[in-house]
Write an enzyme that holds these catalytic residues in place. Structure first.
Site, PDB file in Angstrom:
ATOM      1  N   ASP A  25       0.845  -1.189   0.000  1.00  0.00           N
ATOM      2  CA  ASP A  25       0.000   0.000   0.000  1.00  0.00           C
ATOM      3  C   ASP A  25       0.890   1.251   0.000  1.00  0.00           C
ATOM      4  O   ASP A  25       2.101   1.158   0.253  1.00  0.00           O
ATOM      5  CB  ASP A  25      -0.872  -0.040   1.259  1.00  0.00           C
ATOM      6  CG  ASP A  25      -1.718   1.189   1.432  1.00  0.00           C
ATOM      7  OD1 ASP A  25      -2.405   1.573   0.481  1.00  0.00           O
ATOM      8  OD2 ASP A  25      -1.681   1.771   2.530  1.00  0.00           O
ATOM      9  N   ASP A  79      -6.997  -2.835   2.635  1.00  0.00           N
ATOM     10  CA  ASP A  79      -5.929  -3.825   2.455  1.00  0.00           C
ATOM     11  C   ASP A  79      -6.344  -5.226   2.895  1.00  0.00           C
ATOM     12  O   ASP A  79      -5.596  -6.185   2.672  1.00  0.00           O
ATOM     13  CB  ASP A  79      -4.675  -3.404   3.236  1.00  0.00           C
ATOM     14  CG  ASP A  79      -4.094  -2.103   2.729  1.00  0.00           C
ATOM     15  OD1 ASP A  79      -3.835  -2.011   1.519  1.00  0.00           O
ATOM     16  OD2 ASP A  79      -3.903  -1.170   3.531  1.00  0.00           O
TER      17      ASP A  79
END
EC number: 3.1.3.18
Length: 223
Positions: free
Chosen positions: A8, A179
């Site tokens: 990320d 995520d």
């Protein structure tokens, strides 16, 4: 033993001192990483592409929370932003806007979702999204109005296929509820110490370090 990475950006590669921007300490370790590095973000497609180019990484990206995928010269766009635009139109009729001002550079290049500033009241946003069959994902940096059937994990499956790898061969690092789907697909997952509850609960491990310090900690552990 090294492994391919899926990382990320916001909250994960950003500066641990609270200052804005990517921590430059991650540039060299990522550039020298011997396995594929995939950048997976809620940001619009140009942002992870630009990051990859400036760091010196091959452009392997999952953007818009899985809505846009690019790797090995192939690009896939899953869905469209029409439903999100309709939801935003209803939101504006109720007296709210997206909170970015003009020009809106956050959404200018989005193709599959729309992001709202965290200053936008959450309850009306979630209500109007639900009316259009959409979900709202809070990344800690923005509210993303998106198709609930699209996620970063789906993007990882697509990228892994293009790389002729198994999704389970990847190590994932992130900090937010967007995520979680990546963590579910990757073989091993780490939430950085500043992660929200959803990411921490879904991850196999939680780092001691926050933001980029946590990501670098993971790289050291699996090197």
């Amino acid at each position: 033993m090294t492994a391919p990475l899926v990382l990320d950006i916001d909250g994960t590669l950003t500066r641990a001192d609270g200052e804005p921007g990517i921590d430059p300490a991650v540039f060299e370790p990522l550039r020298e990483w011997p396995e594929p590095v995939v950048i997976a973000t809620g940001k619009a497609f140009p942002f992870p592409v630009a990051l990859s180019q400036f760091v010196g990484l091959p452009e392997r990206v999952i953007a818009e929370n899985g809505g846009v995928v690019y790797a090995e010269g192939e690009m896939t766009v899953v869905g469209a932003r029409d439903d999100a635009e309709a939801a935003v139109a209803d939101l504006r009729e109720r007296g709210y806007d997206l909170g970015w001002g003009e020009p809106d550079l956050v959404n200018r290049w989005r193709e599959t979702e729309i992001a709202a500033n965290l200053d936008v009241p959450e309850a009306p946003l979630r209500a109007v999204a639900a009316e259009h069959g959409l979900e709202v994902v809070d990344t800690g940096y923005a509210y993303h109005v998106k198709d609930p059937e699209i996620g970063k994990g789906d993007g990882l499956i697509a990228v892994a296929d293009l790389l002729d790898r198994e999704p389970s061969s990847f190590v994932a690092v992130g900090d937010s509820e967007n995520d979680v789907s990546t963590f579910e697909v990757a073989g091993e997952s780490y939430a950085v110490a500043n992660a929200d509850d959803a990411a921490r609960e879904a991850a196999d491990h939680v780092t001691d370090g926050v933001h980029a310090a946590g990501a670098l900690e993971v790289l050291e552990q699996i090197r």
